[in-house]
Design a protein around this motif. Structure first.
Motif, PDB file in Angstrom:
ATOM      1  N   ASP A 145      -7.183  -7.058  -7.904  1.00  0.00           N
ATOM      2  CA  ASP A 145      -6.973  -7.872  -6.707  1.00  0.00           C
ATOM      3  C   ASP A 145      -5.838  -8.877  -6.886  1.00  0.00           C
ATOM      4  OD1 ASP A 145      -8.162  -9.546  -8.493  1.00  0.00           O
ATOM      5  OD2 ASP A 145      -9.864 -10.093  -7.223  1.00  0.00           O
TER       6      ASP A 145
ATOM      7  N   ASP B  43      -2.898  -7.838  -8.111  1.00  0.00           N
ATOM      8  CA  ASP B  43      -1.666  -7.051  -8.009  1.00  0.00           C
ATOM      9  C   ASP B  43      -1.201  -6.965  -6.561  1.00  0.00           C
ATOM     10  OD1 ASP B  43      -1.514  -6.523 -10.744  1.00  0.00           O
ATOM     11  OD2 ASP B  43      -2.905  -4.829 -10.558  1.00  0.00           O
ATOM     12  N   THR B  44       0.046  -6.534  -6.383  1.00  0.00           N
ATOM     13  CA  THR B  44       0.619  -6.402  -5.038  1.00  0.00           C
ATOM     14  C   THR B  44       1.012  -4.956  -4.774  1.00  0.00           C
ATOM     15  OG1 THR B  44       2.831  -6.943  -5.876  1.00  0.00           O
ATOM     16  CG2 THR B  44       1.481  -8.767  -5.029  1.00  0.00           C
ATOM     17  N   LEU B  45       1.118  -4.629  -3.495  1.00  0.00           N
ATOM     18  CA  LEU B  45       1.554  -3.308  -3.049  1.00  0.00           C
ATOM     19  C   LEU B  45       2.968  -3.392  -2.490  1.00  0.00           C
ATOM     20  CD1 LEU B  45      -1.613  -2.114  -1.065  1.00  0.00           C
ATOM     21  CD2 LEU B  45      -0.951  -1.436  -3.387  1.00  0.00           C
TER      22      LEU B  45
ATOM     23  N   TRP C 145       5.701  -1.927   0.288  1.00  0.00           N
ATOM     24  CA  TRP C 145       5.623  -1.362   1.628  1.00  0.00           C
ATOM     25  C   TRP C 145       6.035   0.112   1.583  1.00  0.00           C
ATOM     26  CZ3 TRP C 145       4.274  -3.842   6.300  1.00  0.00           C
ATOM     27  CH2 TRP C 145       3.995  -5.204   6.188  1.00  0.00           C
TER      28      TRP C 145
ATOM     29  N   ASP D  37      -3.136  -8.317   2.744  1.00  0.00           N
ATOM     30  CA  ASP D  37      -3.447  -9.285   1.674  1.00  0.00           C
ATOM     31  C   ASP D  37      -2.809  -8.875   0.344  1.00  0.00           C
ATOM     32  OD1 ASP D  37      -4.939 -10.748   3.459  1.00  0.00           O
ATOM     33  OD2 ASP D  37      -6.869  -9.877   2.843  1.00  0.00           O
ATOM     34  N   TYR D  38      -2.349  -7.630   0.229  1.00  0.00           N
ATOM     35  CA  TYR D  38      -1.798  -7.140  -1.042  1.00  0.00           C
ATOM     36  C   TYR D  38      -0.310  -6.778  -0.939  1.00  0.00           C
ATOM     37  CZ  TYR D  38      -6.693  -6.629  -2.467  1.00  0.00           C
ATOM     38  OH  TYR D  38      -8.002  -6.886  -2.789  1.00  0.00           O
ATOM     39  N   LEU D  39       0.166  -6.599   0.283  1.00  0.00           N
ATOM     40  CA  LEU D  39       1.572  -6.198   0.444  1.00  0.00           C
ATOM     41  C   LEU D  39       2.509  -7.349   0.074  1.00  0.00           C
ATOM     42  CD1 LEU D  39       1.331  -4.192   3.764  1.00  0.00           C
ATOM     43  CD2 LEU D  39       1.964  -3.275   1.516  1.00  0.00           C
ATOM     44  N   GLU D  40       3.627  -7.004  -0.532  1.00  0.00           N
ATOM     45  CA  GLU D  40       4.590  -8.016  -0.978  1.00  0.00           C
ATOM     46  C   GLU D  40       5.197  -8.745   0.221  1.00  0.00           C
ATOM     47  OE1 GLU D  40       7.332  -5.569  -3.071  1.00  0.00           O
ATOM     48  OE2 GLU D  40       6.185  -5.580  -4.926  1.00  0.00           O
TER      49      GLU D  40
ATOM     50  N   ALA E 116       2.147   1.913  -4.952  1.00  0.00           N
ATOM     51  CA  ALA E 116       1.803   1.486  -6.318  1.00  0.00           C
ATOM     52  C   ALA E 116       1.721   2.726  -7.199  1.00  0.00           C
ATOM     53  CB  ALA E 116       0.477   0.730  -6.338  1.00  0.00           C
TER      54      ALA E 116
END
Length: 276
Positions: A142, A144-146, A148, A273-276, A192
């Motif tokens: 949680d 980490d980032t994703l 697009w 919530d995870y996207l850069e 990812a």
């Protein structure tokens, strides 16, 4: 009378001298023959001598061939020696030593082949031939980032607590993912590092790819075409997943887009919530 007697004596003396001369010649010839017979060598070899000569030449030839070889000699065989025993007894290499050397060489070859097989196996485990290494450690959390999958406006937000309006369907309903506007044929990238769980198709999402991110995080990218990956492939973040397709009938009003859904332990979570 006296003259006749003298003449006869002379004739007898001549005959005696002639006989003695002949005997002397015969005796001399016999002596010469005996002397030559004692020293003259027989110009012909017996069959036994010929066989011995052939055996000697064969042994000598084998030793010479072994000694003339350019192949690297095993330990214990010095320069000028040969494995056929052409040198003295102390310089010879026993058959056991040669066999041992050949066995060691075969063992080295087997070891090299085994190492090559191991290397190929490791390469296969590492994902050689895939877009990314198949031995990739997947450890999405949680924190980490994703990335697009495409860049564009969000046409429909994630909404599981309340309903949101779907223009094409002309109704409100919950949305487990987001719909990102994009042009047809735009490249779509993996958000990812992941393993491809499924490449499928349905009426709502069209062609889609399901990705295992690790730690029970799963992402779904839909509305795709020309998908280059397959199930069990490993992809890195930013790897090509396909291209934006024409929208399905569920999104004809919204237009061409990419559908992105993220779940954790089977429950949808908000991708924003995870996207850069």
């Amino acid at each position: 009378m006296k003259n006749k007697v003298r003449q006869m004596f002379k004739d007898k003396l001549f005959l005696v001298m002639l006989v003695l001369g002949l005997l002397t010649i015969v005796a001399a010839a016999g002596v010469v023959t005996i002397q030559r017979g004692g020293t003259e060598e027989n110009p012909y070899l017996s069959m036994e001598d010929q066989e011995s000569l052939i055996a000697d030449e064969t042994e000598g030839g084998a030793g010479q061939l072994a000694g003339a070889s350019d192949m690297e000699k095993p330990d214990g065989l010095e320069n000028g020696d040969s494995a056929s025993g052409s040198g003295g007894e102390e310089d010879r290499v026993s058959g056991t030593d040669v066999s041992s050397w050949l066995a060691d060489s075969a063992s080295d070859t087997d070891s090299a082949e085994e190492a090559a097989v191991d290397s190929q196996s490791e390469a296969a485990l590492a994902g050689a031939g895939n877009d990314a290494a198949s031995a990739m450690v997947l450890n999405f959390t949680d924190a980490d980032t994703l990335g697009w999958p495409v860049r564009g406006s969000v046409l429909i937000d994630y909404s599981m607590d309340t309903t949101t309006y779907f223009a094409t369907l002309e109704q409100y309903k919950c949305s487990p993912g987001i719909v990102v506007q994009s042009e047809v044929s735009t490249p779509v990238y993996a958000p990812a590092a992941a393993r491809v769980l499924e490449v499928g198709s349905n009426e709502e999402l069209g062609n889609y790819v399901t990705l295992d991110l690790g730690n029970e995080y799963t992402a779904i990218c839909g509305q795709l075409k020309e998908i280059p990956v397959a199930a069990n492939d490993y992809v890195e973040a930013g790897s090509l997943l396909g291209y934006v397709a024409e929208p399905t009938k569920y999104y004809s009003v919204e237009g061409s887009n990419v559908y992105l859904e993220l779940t954790h332990e089977g429950t949808p979570v908000d991708p924003l919530d995870y996207l850069e």
